[in-house]
Design an enzyme around this catalytic site. Structure first.
Site, PDB file in Angstrom:
ATOM      1  N   LYS A  55     -17.540   8.241  46.698  1.00 37.17           N
ATOM      2  CA  LYS A  55     -16.696   7.181  47.255  1.00 37.17           C
ATOM      3  C   LYS A  55     -17.072   6.903  48.707  1.00 37.17           C
ATOM      4  O   LYS A  55     -17.168   5.744  49.123  1.00 37.17           O
ATOM      5  CB  LYS A  55     -15.218   7.557  47.142  1.00 37.17           C
ATOM      6  CG  LYS A  55     -14.694   7.473  45.721  1.00 37.17           C
ATOM      7  CD  LYS A  55     -13.249   7.947  45.629  1.00 37.17           C
ATOM      8  CE  LYS A  55     -12.758   7.904  44.192  1.00 37.17           C
ATOM      9  NZ  LYS A  55     -11.358   8.339  44.067  1.00 37.17           N
ATOM     10  N   GLY A  68     -11.647  10.411  49.428  1.00 39.70           N
ATOM     11  CA  GLY A  68     -11.164  11.622  48.778  1.00 39.70           C
ATOM     12  C   GLY A  68     -10.861  11.352  47.326  1.00 39.70           C
ATOM     13  O   GLY A  68     -10.902  10.209  46.862  1.00 39.70           O
ATOM     14  N   ASP A  69     -10.575  12.411  46.618  1.00 39.18           N
ATOM     15  CA  ASP A  69     -10.198  12.297  45.223  1.00 39.18           C
ATOM     16  C   ASP A  69      -9.290  13.460  44.875  1.00 39.18           C
ATOM     17  O   ASP A  69      -9.414  14.545  45.454  1.00 39.18           O
ATOM     18  CB  ASP A  69     -11.421  12.298  44.317  1.00 39.18           C
ATOM     19  CG  ASP A  69     -11.095  11.775  42.928  1.00 39.18           C
ATOM     20  OD1 ASP A  69     -10.625  10.627  42.828  1.00 39.18           O
ATOM     21  OD2 ASP A  69     -11.286  12.508  41.951  1.00 39.18           O
ATOM     22  N   THR A  70      -8.387  13.235  43.947  1.00 40.48           N
ATOM     23  CA  THR A  70      -7.480  14.276  43.494  1.00 40.48           C
ATOM     24  C   THR A  70      -7.638  14.442  41.991  1.00 40.48           C
ATOM     25  O   THR A  70      -7.606  13.462  41.251  1.00 40.48           O
ATOM     26  CB  THR A  70      -6.023  13.936  43.852  1.00 40.48           C
ATOM     27  OG1 THR A  70      -5.942  13.780  45.274  1.00 40.48           O
ATOM     28  CG2 THR A  70      -5.068  15.030  43.405  1.00 40.48           C
TER      29      THR A  70
END
Length: 190
Positions: A55, A68-70
């Site tokens: 990203k 970010g990513d979760t």
């Protein structure tokens, strides 16, 4: 454009709200358009970090780029960002009465192209959910687009027995790690 210009590579209003807790308002919001399909046999930790890195790399912007990513994982299984009631119901039934992991990556690309990253891991345990509780949660529509089919900042918090880790990380942006990356890169935080 100032080197302190910050682009947030996410359309998530939660990430903007969490950044505001650090006194930061991004100068631009530019969601990354990438393929978020996990690779065959990809582990959740690797997937979460790869998504954050991809990203950040996908955004064309001067200044800083924060991405970010979760990921919600049950063992080695990566749970989807639920788009249908059936997906959400399957996730909640799988998570009912058991521990699961929430992995939140945060990636900062500096104006000079240097990339710093962090990964925060939290453990969450839901109570054993009754059919009525699952139905009520589904009816509330908070699950839509959420990793693992729930949002801890909503009514799901009342179904969680305990967490170990970062509440903000479970919401989508681990603030301790985010602040540390920004400060290490020379981004001035008030």
């Amino acid at each position: 454009m100032s080197a302190l210009h910050l682009t947030l590579a996410s359309a998530s209003p939660r990430r903007r709200d969490l950044l505001a807790r650090l006194g930061i308002e991004p100068d631009a919001v530019q969601p990354a358009d990438i393929d978020e399909t996990p690779l065959k046999a990809e582990r959740p930790r690797d997937y979460a970090l790869r998504m954050g890195l991809e990203k950040a790399a996908a955004i064309e912007a001067s200044g800083f780029v924060l991405a970010g990513d979760t990921v919600v994982a049950a063992g080695r299984r990566i749970l989807p960002k639920t788009e249908t009631e059936g997906e959400a119901r399957n996730c909640l039934e799988l998570l009912s009465g058991r521990r699961h992991t929430v992995l939140s990556s945060v990636v900062l690309r500096s104006p000079d192209g240097t990339t710093r990253s962090g990964l925060q891991e939290s453990t969450v345990r839901f109570k054993v959910l009754s059919r009525e509780e699952v139905n009520a949660y589904i009816a509330g529509d908070e699950w839509r687009g959420k990793a693992g089919g729930y949002a801890i900042q909503g009514s799901a918090e009342g179904l969680i027995q305990w967490i170990k880790g970062s509440h903000s990380g479970i919401m989508g942006l681990p603030l301790y790690e985010t602040r540390a990356l920004l400060k290490a890169a020379g981004f001035v935080i008030g």
